[in-house]
Design a protein around this motif. Sequence first.
Motif, mmCIF file in Angstrom:
data_model
loop_
_atom_site.group_PDB
_atom_site.id
_atom_site.type_symbol
_atom_site.label_atom_id
_atom_site.label_comp_id
_atom_site.label_asym_id
_atom_site.label_seq_id
_atom_site.Cartn_x
_atom_site.Cartn_y
_atom_site.Cartn_z
ATOM 1 N N LEU A 1 2.528 -11.124 -9.601
ATOM 2 C CA LEU A 1 3.288 -11.790 -10.659
ATOM 3 C C LEU A 1 3.963 -13.016 -10.070
ATOM 4 O O LEU A 1 4.564 -12.941 -8.994
ATOM 5 C CB LEU A 1 4.317 -10.833 -11.255
ATOM 6 N N ILE A 2 3.861 -14.145 -10.783
ATOM 7 C CA ILE A 2 4.435 -15.406 -10.306
ATOM 8 C C ILE A 2 5.224 -16.064 -11.427
ATOM 9 O O ILE A 2 4.773 -16.132 -12.573
ATOM 10 C CB ILE A 2 3.329 -16.369 -9.820
ATOM 11 N N THR A 3 6.412 -16.557 -11.078
ATOM 12 C CA THR A 3 7.188 -17.427 -11.944
ATOM 13 C C THR A 3 7.506 -18.693 -11.148
ATOM 14 O O THR A 3 7.004 -18.883 -10.036
ATOM 15 C CB THR A 3 8.492 -16.761 -12.401
ATOM 16 N N ASP A 4 8.364 -19.544 -11.695
ATOM 17 C CA ASP A 4 8.780 -20.740 -10.965
ATOM 18 C C ASP A 4 9.446 -20.404 -9.639
ATOM 19 O O ASP A 4 9.373 -21.166 -8.675
ATOM 20 C CB ASP A 4 9.754 -21.564 -11.816
ATOM 21 N N THR A 5 10.129 -19.258 -9.587
ATOM 22 C CA THR A 5 10.968 -18.944 -8.422
ATOM 23 C C THR A 5 10.597 -17.656 -7.720
ATOM 24 O O THR A 5 11.236 -17.289 -6.734
ATOM 25 C CB THR A 5 12.441 -18.839 -8.861
ATOM 26 N N LEU A 6 9.583 -16.963 -8.191
ATOM 27 C CA LEU A 6 9.303 -15.617 -7.694
ATOM 28 C C LEU A 6 7.817 -15.398 -7.480
ATOM 29 O O LEU A 6 6.994 -15.833 -8.287
ATOM 30 C CB LEU A 6 9.839 -14.588 -8.705
ATOM 31 N N MET A 7 7.473 -14.739 -6.375
ATOM 32 C CA MET A 7 6.124 -14.217 -6.158
ATOM 33 C C MET A 7 6.266 -12.785 -5.678
ATOM 34 O O MET A 7 6.903 -12.521 -4.658
ATOM 35 C CB MET A 7 5.353 -15.032 -5.106
ATOM 36 N N VAL A 8 5.679 -11.862 -6.413
ATOM 37 C CA VAL A 8 5.670 -10.465 -5.998
ATOM 38 C C VAL A 8 4.247 -9.941 -6.181
ATOM 39 O O VAL A 8 3.571 -10.286 -7.150
ATOM 40 C CB VAL A 8 6.698 -9.627 -6.792
ATOM 41 N N ALA A 9 3.770 -9.161 -5.215
ATOM 42 C CA ALA A 9 2.403 -8.654 -5.280
ATOM 43 C C ALA A 9 2.311 -7.367 -4.486
ATOM 44 O O ALA A 9 3.036 -7.163 -3.506
ATOM 45 C CB ALA A 9 1.411 -9.693 -4.730
ATOM 46 N N ILE A 10 1.402 -6.514 -4.893
ATOM 47 C CA ILE A 10 1.207 -5.227 -4.209
ATOM 48 C C ILE A 10 -0.224 -4.773 -4.439
ATOM 49 O O ILE A 10 -0.825 -5.075 -5.479
ATOM 50 C CB ILE A 10 2.204 -4.162 -4.738
ATOM 51 N N SER A 11 -0.788 -4.075 -3.469
ATOM 52 C CA SER A 11 -2.109 -3.470 -3.657
ATOM 53 C C SER A 11 -1.920 -2.009 -4.052
ATOM 54 O O SER A 11 -0.937 -1.363 -3.678
ATOM 55 C CB SER A 11 -2.951 -3.573 -2.384
ATOM 56 N N GLU A 12 -2.857 -1.501 -4.809
ATOM 57 C CA GLU A 12 -2.750 -0.144 -5.324
ATOM 58 C C GLU A 12 -2.642 0.880 -4.198
ATOM 59 O O GLU A 12 -1.947 1.894 -4.322
ATOM 60 C CB GLU A 12 -3.960 0.153 -6.222
ATOM 61 N N GLU A 13 -3.309 0.619 -3.085
ATOM 62 C CA GLU A 13 -3.291 1.593 -1.990
ATOM 63 C C GLU A 13 -1.900 1.776 -1.392
ATOM 64 O O GLU A 13 -1.597 2.823 -0.814
ATOM 65 C CB GLU A 13 -4.281 1.209 -0.900
ATOM 66 N N ARG A 14 -1.053 0.765 -1.512
ATOM 67 C CA ARG A 14 0.312 0.908 -1.001
ATOM 68 C C ARG A 14 1.105 1.920 -1.817
ATOM 69 O O ARG A 14 2.082 2.486 -1.322
ATOM 70 C CB ARG A 14 1.036 -0.440 -1.059
ATOM 71 N N LEU A 15 0.674 2.142 -3.057
ATOM 72 C CA LEU A 15 1.414 3.029 -3.947
ATOM 73 C C LEU A 15 0.812 4.426 -4.001
ATOM 74 O O LEU A 15 1.546 5.410 -4.135
ATOM 75 C CB LEU A 15 1.462 2.422 -5.353
ATOM 76 N N ASN A 16 -0.525 4.526 -3.910
ATOM 77 C CA ASN A 16 -1.132 5.865 -3.983
ATOM 78 C C ASN A 16 -1.631 6.379 -2.635
ATOM 79 O O ASN A 16 -2.117 7.493 -2.544
ATOM 80 C CB ASN A 16 -2.273 5.892 -5.009
ATOM 81 N N ARG A 17 -1.519 5.538 -1.595
ATOM 82 C CA ARG A 17 -1.877 5.908 -0.219
ATOM 83 C C ARG A 17 -3.342 6.321 -0.078
ATOM 84 O O ARG A 17 -3.681 7.159 0.746
ATOM 85 C CB ARG A 17 -0.946 7.017 0.296
ATOM 86 N N THR A 18 -4.215 5.710 -0.865
ATOM 87 C CA THR A 18 -5.653 5.893 -0.734
ATOM 88 C C THR A 18 -6.256 4.550 -0.355
ATOM 89 O O THR A 18 -6.223 3.605 -1.149
ATOM 90 C CB THR A 18 -6.274 6.391 -2.058
ATOM 91 N N ARG A 19 -6.799 4.447 0.855
ATOM 92 C CA ARG A 19 -7.259 3.161 1.362
ATOM 93 C C ARG A 19 -8.371 2.575 0.490
ATOM 94 O O ARG A 19 -9.242 3.285 0.001
ATOM 95 C CB ARG A 19 -7.758 3.302 2.804
ATOM 96 N N TYR A 20 -8.317 1.254 0.329
ATOM 97 C CA TYR A 20 -9.302 0.479 -0.422
ATOM 98 C C TYR A 20 -9.348 0.889 -1.899
ATOM 99 O O TYR A 20 -10.342 0.684 -2.589
ATOM 100 C CB TYR A 20 -10.698 0.601 0.188
ATOM 101 N N SER A 21 -8.285 1.463 -2.389
ATOM 102 C CA SER A 21 -8.273 2.031 -3.738
ATOM 103 C C SER A 21 -8.491 0.973 -4.807
ATOM 104 O O SER A 21 -7.897 -0.104 -4.760
ATOM 105 C CB SER A 21 -6.933 2.723 -3.977
ATOM 106 N N PRO A 22 -9.319 1.265 -5.807
ATOM 107 C CA PRO A 22 -9.368 0.401 -6.990
ATOM 108 C C PRO A 22 -8.165 0.703 -7.874
ATOM 109 O O PRO A 22 -7.330 1.550 -7.551
ATOM 110 C CB PRO A 22 -10.678 0.816 -7.661
ATOM 111 N N GLY A 23 -8.096 0.030 -8.998
ATOM 112 C CA GLY A 23 -7.005 0.262 -9.937
ATOM 113 C C GLY A 23 -5.943 -0.824 -9.847
ATOM 114 O O GLY A 23 -5.839 -1.527 -8.848
ATOM 115 N N TRP A 24 -5.151 -0.933 -10.911
ATOM 116 C CA TRP A 24 -4.129 -1.971 -10.968
ATOM 117 C C TRP A 24 -2.916 -1.561 -11.802
ATOM 118 O O TRP A 24 -1.899 -2.248 -11.804
ATOM 119 C CB TRP A 24 -4.714 -3.252 -11.573
ATOM 120 N N GLU A 25 -2.999 -0.435 -12.482
ATOM 121 C CA GLU A 25 -1.948 -0.059 -13.414
ATOM 122 C C GLU A 25 -0.597 0.147 -12.721
ATOM 123 O O GLU A 25 0.438 -0.388 -13.156
ATOM 124 C CB GLU A 25 -2.360 1.205 -14.177
ATOM 125 N N ALA A 26 -0.585 0.946 -11.647
ATOM 126 C CA ALA A 26 0.667 1.190 -10.932
ATOM 127 C C ALA A 26 1.191 -0.100 -10.309
ATOM 128 O O ALA A 26 2.402 -0.348 -10.276
ATOM 129 C CB ALA A 26 0.466 2.261 -9.861
#
Length: 484
Positions: free
Chosen positions: A20-45
């Motif tokens: 997510l990007i705005t004029d003042t902010l950039m935040v990003a995460i990969s799904e594997e960081r949240l579900n702890r499954t390497r190379y995980s597909p998905g984007w909802e979480a």
Amino acid sequence: MKRTPCVVGINLGHDGGAALITDTLMVAISEERLNRTRYSPGWEASLLYCLRAAGLTLDDVDLVAVSGIGRTLPTRTESGLTHLGIDPSRIVPVDHHLSHAYTAYCLSPYETATVLVVDGGGNNNDTETYYAATPDRIERLGGNPTTRARAGEIGATYEAFTNYLGWYEQEAGKTMALASYGDPSLYLAPLFDVVDTQVHGRLTHTHAPGVADLARRTGFDFGPPDSRGEHELGTNAAAYVQDQTERALCALAEQTIAATGLGNLCFAGGVALNCVAADKLRRLDAVTDYFAPPASSDRGQALGCALYAFHRLTGNLPQRLLASDYFGRDYTDEEIEQALRRDPRSGLVERRRTAFTWRRESDIARTAAQMLADGKIIGWFQGGSELGARALGARSILADPRTTASSDALNQRIKHRELFRPFAPAVLADHAGTWFDLDVPSPFMLLAPPVRPDHANKIAGVVHVDGTARVQTVAPPSRPRTAR
């Protein structure tokens, strides 16, 4: 009051995630960081994570850009976003390689640059493409022939050897580490021909069968399949594909720079994580300066999509000089304590529950330094998480580099990985040149320079067999703004 523009990027393929990007902010995460499954597909979480970090909702998002893998771009319906009530007019598909190019250029320090993208495969059979980037636009100038078989590309060839050696294709870093132990000169035939800006590889099949077929056609002996570093010929095969990959990438970089006339090189795609090859690329006479984003692989796709969406929405090509890879959100002390207490509201995901105790420290840095000096191994959690594949001090395991005792303990008790794989040193940027043959910053651990011989025995735990180290240079804190 005028509302700030807000865009979201989503990767629908492996290494899924959101940004997510705005004029003042950039935040990003990969799904594997949240579900702890390497190379995980998905984007909802990941999408929910980004919205919460920014304190926004889907109604605040002006445009969502999505990318994926496969011959064609994903459709608005295939994205799955319409099920969340997002109007199709707010969804735009992005070419996979173009998303990589946006990540590489928009985060770089350059006004103009040649952008080279090399990976295992994008849309329309793209595997090697190049672009001329200026403050106004990123223009594609060329790439591999769309009719060339995928087996003939750089990324697929490296994946095939990795697969033949007994690993999953995504584990190419193991092949790179093993290569230092082998002798590439035993195999004389080239793996690639680089003609102008196009690559033609010698493999006729992907994955392990392609390497077995090459062996039959050439008479080369790569040892038995699935040797996993346990057979000398397999080790030599790793050295061979690494050496040939470096040669092909150097030739391709020189040719693309000649075609664009722009000496600054931005490199992206999964192959850009090959830090041994990258250190050779940056030293080429044709290269004025070199940059690769820490999330060079598909972990960076969502961020590239968001940068593209911002450009499309505002008409301004975003140039956000990258000082760190900490794109994740910060956590409060209360949230951390909630996780330590295993409160279900923390959302903590544990693969294995182990008993532990915890306490507060008045000077955590001093305590950690003393523990490291005493030979202890530390798990370090600080600030927002890294987006790329390298642990850069936000989510890292720390150990004493002075002897091999710590690295041996890490392998045997914690990481349980191959003994031939190196560990990486973090060094203060002002002192990097003293310890390593390194005259540029390496904040993202994407270069593998030689260790200076007179210092190698002082940091034996991080010196690879070839005398190099995968270095992270550390400077005073500088990071993109993130939200709690």
